[in-house]
Scaffold this active site. Structure first.
Site, short mmCIF file in Angstrom:
data_model
loop_
_atom_site.label_atom_id
_atom_site.label_comp_id
_atom_site.label_asym_id
_atom_site.label_seq_id
_atom_site.Cartn_x
_atom_site.Cartn_y
_atom_site.Cartn_z
N ASP A 222 0.83 -1.21 0.00
CA ASP A 222 0.00 0.00 0.00
C ASP A 222 0.87 1.26 0.00
O ASP A 222 1.87 1.34 0.72
CB ASP A 222 -0.85 -0.04 1.28
CG ASP A 222 -1.94 1.01 1.30
OD1 ASP A 222 -2.79 1.00 0.39
OD2 ASP A 222 -1.96 1.84 2.22
N GLU A 285 15.30 -14.78 1.31
CA GLU A 285 15.79 -15.69 2.36
C GLU A 285 14.72 -16.69 2.79
O GLU A 285 15.01 -17.84 3.10
CB GLU A 285 16.14 -14.89 3.61
CG GLU A 285 17.56 -14.36 3.68
CD GLU A 285 17.63 -13.25 4.73
OE1 GLU A 285 18.33 -12.26 4.45
OE2 GLU A 285 16.95 -13.36 5.79
#
Ligand code: NOJ
Ligand code: CA
Length: 586
Positions: A222, A285
């Site tokens: 957003d 990751e």
């Protein structure tokens, strides 16, 4: 190395995501409050969504994007988050969400969630602590507090109307807070985070890990262009009265308000890109091909493409495409520039026609291309021609789904839902309505609870008839029940188009423009021709081939040999590669 060199070298890094699932995905936005309400309290919920997973599977979408479901005072329909690690009790529990994710995954549908990093709710524990703490404290440093003894720290206006600065003293009643303010680009109950503060960075890294571990496949970010503000917070050009300034640019009324990109010192600062690089590292990751899509109302396609460089986000919403309206030349320009700009950084283009912030395209496209309807249409505004709007919406969607890249759909557009343009003032909930002193109607008209059945008190949204926003007359005629199995229905059109798009791998294709009359777009995407007629007269596509799908019904060719595209119509054609006009397959 200067920071510019650094930026360049990072952006040239090879992409690790060249086969990612989202490159050609059709992603369906669910606005949980309005999708389906299982417990009948008038507010959509997670169990309601679970009851309609079959609808999503039959539609054939690759993923859903869930608008915010977090605990929230709902000042801005959940974009005011008070806890980033839980669900609002009215939507369900974390366990309900786990079950929904499992159901969707089981149906082969990925799950993207909304991430709100520009601001929190004023009820977030951090902001409450900030108000309790003293000026200059570490608690306050997580937000943007400023002292100024002769009025607000600068002239910025909230995007929802009124000033962007809230005086602190009236909230705490403490004299030490005199002349202190905090920044809110949206409602006063949505204080902006300070992205120079390490706690804020840590919080959102934790957020990403938490939700990936919970099984989500991506994040819609957003206000992605707003997190970092220009050093020194200089004044901007619009000032605190932005909506009156915008309205005064026209004669008044919805049609004269122009949808502006967000410009000025509060937006699109180079520093935002460091944040997305940081998030990309975290996501790489903890997962593979996790989608990050930017909601960034920036001026140009080139600006948006900066957000999707190899080491940043995956996609950015293509708002110039949405704003292009019913204008063939502008659509073609946006498509060309988007493919070039996104292509240059190795990212797919995206396409979108509707979402929870804009007038639904089945109504918006009924207006002339140079009229803007942002944000919202009220009973006093000129009313759209429903039949024209629907014909254009079906054509625009079919054309969009024929383009390479990823397409975003907004719940209800597969039903051809129009905007609720006559909603009574008393029912409005969008903070824009009150904050602009009723100058603009706001976004409630595109957020009305969905109809699922012809009859019933709320047309199948729930069984009690309670709805947080009123449904207009005739809503049930748009329901899946009314459209199911009906040749020519909008629902049938969407299902077929999405299936054909996948079968023909259009999302992974390319665009080659073919000769066409003014107002007409004709392109080849592999062996599929995609045509759109924005004019008010029929257009003949000479030597055209087998009709694959049409936005009009019944799907006749309008003659023999050639294909006649009716006004406001679109179609896909079988077009073996070869002749410049597609040749004749027989
Ligand atoms: C964009 C969201 O889509 C909109 O609904 C919201 O009001 C603002 N950002 C503020 O979060
Ligand atoms: Ca409910």
């Amino acid at each position: 190395m200067t920071s510019t060199d650094d930026c360049l070298s990072q952006s040239l890094a090879p992409r690790a995501d060249t086969d990612a699932w989202w490159r050609d995905a059709v992603i369906y936005q669910i606005y949980p409050r309005s999708f389906a309400d299982a417990n009948g309290d008038g507010i959509g919920d997670i169990r309601g969504i679970r009851e309609h997973v079959d609808h999503l599977a039959a539609l054939g979408v690759d993923a859903v994007w869930l608008s915010p479901f977090y605990p929230s005072p709902q000042v801005d329909a959940g974009y005011d988050v008070s806890d980033y690690f839980d669900l609002a009790p009215e939507y369900g529990s974390l366990e309900d969400l786990d079950a929904l994710i499992a159901d969707l995954h089981e149906a082969g549908i990925r799950v993207v969630i909304d991430m709100v990093p520009n601001h929190s709710s004023d009820q977030h524990e951090w902001f409450r602590a900030a108000l309790e703490a003293a000026p200059g404290s570490s608690e306050r440093d997580r937000y943007i507090f400023r002292h100024r003894d002769d009025g607000a720290p600068n002239n910025w206006g909230s995007l929802f109307g009124g000033p962007a600065w809230q005086p602190v003293e009236p909230l705490t009643g403490r004299s030490e807070d005199r002349d202190w303010y905090y920044l809110h680009l949206f409602a006063a109950e949505q204080p902006d985070f300070n992205w120079s503060n390490e706690d804020v960075h840590e919080h959102f890294r934790t957020f990403l890990r938490f939700w990936v571990e919970r099984g989500v496949d991506g994040f819609r970010v957003d206000v992605a262009h707003g997190l970092v503000k220009a050093e020194g917070l200089p004044d901007d050009d619009l000032g605190p009265d932005r909506w009156n300034v915008i309205a005064s640019q026209g004669e008044g009324g919805a049609a004269d308000r122009e949808k502006l990109p967000d410009v000025g010192p509060a937006f699109n600062q180079p520093g935002v890109h460091d944040i997305y690089r940081e998030w990309r590292r975290v996501l790489d990751e903890v997962g593979t091909d996790i989608l990050m899509v930017a909601e960034a109302w920036v001026p140009t396609e080139a600006d948006a493409a900066l957000y999707v460089r190899a080491d940043e986000m995956s996609q950015a919403f293509n708002f110039p495409f949405l704003v292009a309206g019913w204008d063939a030349a502008e659509l073609r320009r946006v498509i060309d520039v988007s493919l070039a700009e996104y292509g240059a950084v190795g990212a797919p283009a995206t396409w979108v026609l509707s979402n929870h912030d804009v007038v639904r395209h089945a109504s918006r496209l009924a207006y002339p291309a140079d009229m803007d309807t942002d944000p919202g249409i009220g009973p006093k505004d000129p009313q759209p021609d429903a039949e024209l709007g629907l014909a254009r919406a079906r054509a625009a969607t079919l054309f969009m789904l024929g383009l390479p890249g990823s397409a975003y759909l907004y719940q209800g557009e597969e039903l051809g839902l129009p905007e609720h343009t006559t909603m009574e003032d008393e029912a409005r909930q969008d903070p824009l309505w009150e904050r602009t002193n009723h100058l603009v109607p706001g976004r409630d008209g595109c957020r009305v609870p969905l109809p699922w059945t012809r009859g019933g008190a709320s047309h199948g949204y729930n069984t009690t008839g309670r709805t947080w926003l009123p449904q207009p007359e005739g809503w049930g005629e748009h329901s899946p029940e009314a459209q199911e199995g009906r040749e020519g229905s909008t629902l049938t059109l969407y299902r077929r188009a999405i299936a054909l798009r996948r079968e023909r791998r259009l999302g992974l294709g390319s665009v080659e423009w073919l000769q066409a009359d003014p107002g007409v777009l004709l392109l080849r995407n592999g062996r599929t021709g995609v045509a759109l007629n924005t004019t008010e007269h029929p257009v003949t596509i000479a030597g055209a081939c087998e009709l694959l799908i049409t936005s009009w019904y019944p799907a006749d060719r309008g003659g023999t040999g050639a294909v006649v595209l009716p006004p406001n119509g679109a179609c896909w054609l079988e077009m073996p590669t070869g002749g410049p006009d597609g040749g004749d397959p027989r």
